[in-house]
Design an enzyme around this catalytic site. Structure first.
Site, PDB file in Angstrom:
ATOM      1  N   SER A   1     -23.637 -44.215 -13.744  1.00  0.00           N
ATOM      2  CA  SER A   1     -23.793 -45.524 -12.992  1.00  0.00           C
ATOM      3  C   SER A   1     -23.249 -46.804 -13.794  1.00  0.00           C
ATOM      4  O   SER A   1     -23.722 -46.624 -15.101  1.00  0.00           O
ATOM      5  CB  SER A   1     -25.097 -45.698 -12.407  1.00  0.00           C
ATOM      6  OG  SER A   1     -25.301 -46.931 -11.546  1.00  0.00           O
TER       7      SER A   1
ATOM      8  N   TYR B   1     -33.982 -45.812 -11.826  1.00  0.00           N
ATOM      9  CA  TYR B   1     -32.737 -45.601 -11.570  1.00  0.00           C
ATOM     10  C   TYR B   1     -31.942 -45.517 -12.908  1.00  0.00           C
ATOM     11  O   TYR B   1     -31.174 -44.772 -13.378  1.00  0.00           O
ATOM     12  CB  TYR B   1     -31.959 -46.230 -10.539  1.00  0.00           C
ATOM     13  CG  TYR B   1     -30.504 -45.769 -10.137  1.00  0.00           C
ATOM     14  CD1 TYR B   1     -30.277 -44.647  -9.359  1.00  0.00           C
ATOM     15  CD2 TYR B   1     -29.374 -46.631 -10.576  1.00  0.00           C
ATOM     16  CE1 TYR B   1     -28.935 -44.193  -8.938  1.00  0.00           C
ATOM     17  CE2 TYR B   1     -28.335 -46.184 -10.176  1.00  0.00           C
ATOM     18  CZ  TYR B   1     -28.010 -45.040  -9.455  1.00  0.00           C
ATOM     19  OH  TYR B   1     -26.726 -44.720  -9.484  1.00  0.00           O
TER      20      TYR B   1
END
Length: 251
Positions: free
Chosen positions: A140, A153
């Protein structure tokens, strides 16, 4: 193109595991690889009946870390080999107090980092037996850029991004290649809330050189490339599929 060159891009007869493939990016990748001739084993906690895929589906909870080795062993002996692994499974949990919500932190780390790490570790011995293999981890922008209110995250994705490089270094002598695919903002169920928020949608578009949100299908080509012999000299690398976000200097 000559047949030899075309064959370098072929995925025919490859056995590929794709985790987190019930929907979104994982489903698109699994479906795309299957259409390209690969035998795809999808792994997820459930599978929706409305997805028409010609894949082999295994219901499994990746939170059960201690059972991953047995899962991979079963797949290997059923299909005779494991050519590739694509780790797509991931969660992004909202929290009103993310720096004190330890339960959300642990769940995020367990799925995004620990499960992916253990899947890689479990397939590696079987790839070593054959003297080749390719692993792609979906990371990501949050693996290397700071975003608000979601530290768990970002920690998890940064962890698997660096684990990829460690694995590439340690397993390269066995011709096992390990690479990262780094998506930008892809329109999925996970990103629906910000996509439907006019202000946040605009803010995200402003960071993109290609002025649109990505689609799960945008990930198929890069993943297929990394699984094919066409990328035989690529390992430990990051490929960004982000509309130019990571390199955009603004103005």
């Amino acid at each position: 193109m000559t047949n030899d060159l075309l064959n370098k891009f072929s995925l025919k007869e490859q056995v590929v595991i794709v985790t987190g493939s019930n929907r979104g990016i994982g489903l698109a990748i699994a479906s795309g690889l299957n259409q390209m001739g690969a035998g795809v084993i999808r792994i997820d906690v459930r599978f929706d009946n409305n997805h028409n895929t010609n894949t082999h589906d295994v219901i499994f909870d990746l939170c059960e870390i201690n059972k991953i080795k047995d899962l991979v062993e079963t797949i290997y002996y059923k299909y005779g080999k494991i050519d590739a692994l694509v780790n797509c499974a991931g969660v992004s949990l909202s929290s009103s107090d993310p720096y004190n919500d330890y339960d959300s932190y642990l769940k995020t780390i367990n799925i995004n980092l620990n499960a992916s790490f253990n899947m890689c570790s479990a397939v590696a011995p079987y790839m070593k037996k054959r003297g080749k293999g390719s692993i792609v981890n979906i990371t990501s922008l949050g693996a290397e850029r700071g975003f608000p209110d979601n530290p768990s995250y970002q920690i998890s994705k940064a962890g698997i991004r660096q684990a990829t490089k460690a694995m590439a270094r340690d397993w390269g002598t066995h011709n096992i290649r390990v690479n990262n695919i780094c998506p930008g903002y892809i329109r999925t169920t996970m990103t629906t809330k910000s996509y439907q928020n006019p202000q946040k949608n605009k803010e995200r578009l402003n960071n993109m050189i290609i002025k649109r949100w990505g689609t799960p299908e945008d990930l198929i080509g890069p993943v297929a490339f990394l699984l094919s012999e066409a990328s035989a000299y690529i390992t430990g690398s990051d490929i960004y599929v982000d509309g130019g976000w990571i390199c955009n200097g603004g103005l």
